[in-house]
Design an enzyme around this catalytic site. Structure first.
Site: not given
Ligand code: PEP
Length: 249
Positions: A93, A165
């Site tokens: 992430h 993302e």
């Protein structure tokens, strides 16, 4: 194929808040609508595992240690996650890449450790604003994916979801144009084709994440080649999250 919908609670909710959330969510959610995954903080995994028993909803963690056996005070291993009812783990992430200096080698080791422990991996990749402004989006994606998947066998890709993302879209209220997401998805499949095979490229599952909410979700439901979504902030309200899921299925 059912759409994949992933909730990332990030660093939010105590175990009792998670319990209240799931009581409300589960009373209104019909299983099987989507391939649904809750990626929760470690401290909420036990209560969620108990509450999701018998439901077709998967439990995810937000990180995994790259080692199983070394002295790693404060870390959580893949083996411990697998033994806690977890079947998915987020790796790479952008908040962890930035705040905890996770580099591509570490991300590769985390993926291998997760797979070794029979966890499925949600690999997060995405360009920074500087990359976007200098037209380096596709080069960044290629580099991040190649480094992350280095040394994996093709059959292991069935246990990997790639989450596109863009760093500038996370928590910012800004989202890419659907066309740009479609191009990124194509580019990701191309990298997988070059490094593995056409079959692997066709089959790898890809989701988009970054500032999805109940108002804008419909534009992500019909993007060609996209298998689902990853929702951060807007997953924290069970009613809003249900609206988001309903708009995707
Ligand atoms: C995330 O953190 O993975 C994410 C998608 O966050 P948000 O939806 O809040 O932008």
């Amino acid at each position: 194929m059912k759409k994949i919908v992933i909730a990332n609670f990030k660093m939010n909710k105590t175990p009792s808040e998670t319990k209240q959330y799931l009581i409300s969510f589960l009373s209104k959610y019909e299983d099987c609508k989507a391939d649904l995954i809750f990626a929760l903080p470690y401290t909420s995994l036990a209560v969620a595992n108990f509450m999701l028993e018998g439901r077709q909803i998967a439990l995810g963690a937000q990180d995994v240690c790259e080692d199983d056996e070394k002295g790693c005070t404060g870390q959580i291993s893949g083996k411990m996650l697998a033994g806690s009812g977890v079947s998915y783990v987020l790796v790479g992430h952008s908040e962890r890449r930035a705040k905890f200096k996770e580099d591509s080698k570490m991300i590769n080791r985390k993926i291998k450790n997760g797979l070794k422990n029979r966890l499925s991996i949600i690999l997060c990749v995405g360009e920074s604003l500087a990359d976007k402004n200098t037209m380096k989006t596709l080069a960044t994606l290629k580099n991040q994916i190649e480094e992350a998947l280095k040394g994996l066998y093709e059959n292991e890709l069935e246990n990997i979801i790639i989450a596109y993302e863009p760093v500038w879209a996370i928590g910012s209220g800004k989202t890419p144009l659907p066309k740009d997401i479609e191009n990124a998805v194509k580019a990701i499949r191309k990298v997988v084709e070059e490094d593995f095979s056409q079959k692997a490229a066709n089959e790898i599952r890809i989701v988009y994440g970054g500032s999805i909410n109940a108002k804008n979700v419909s534009k992500f439901a019909t993007i060609e080649g996209l298998d689902g979504i990853l929702v951060g902030g807007a997953s924290l309200d069970s009613n809003l999250f249900l609206q988001i899921i309903n708009a995707m299925v």
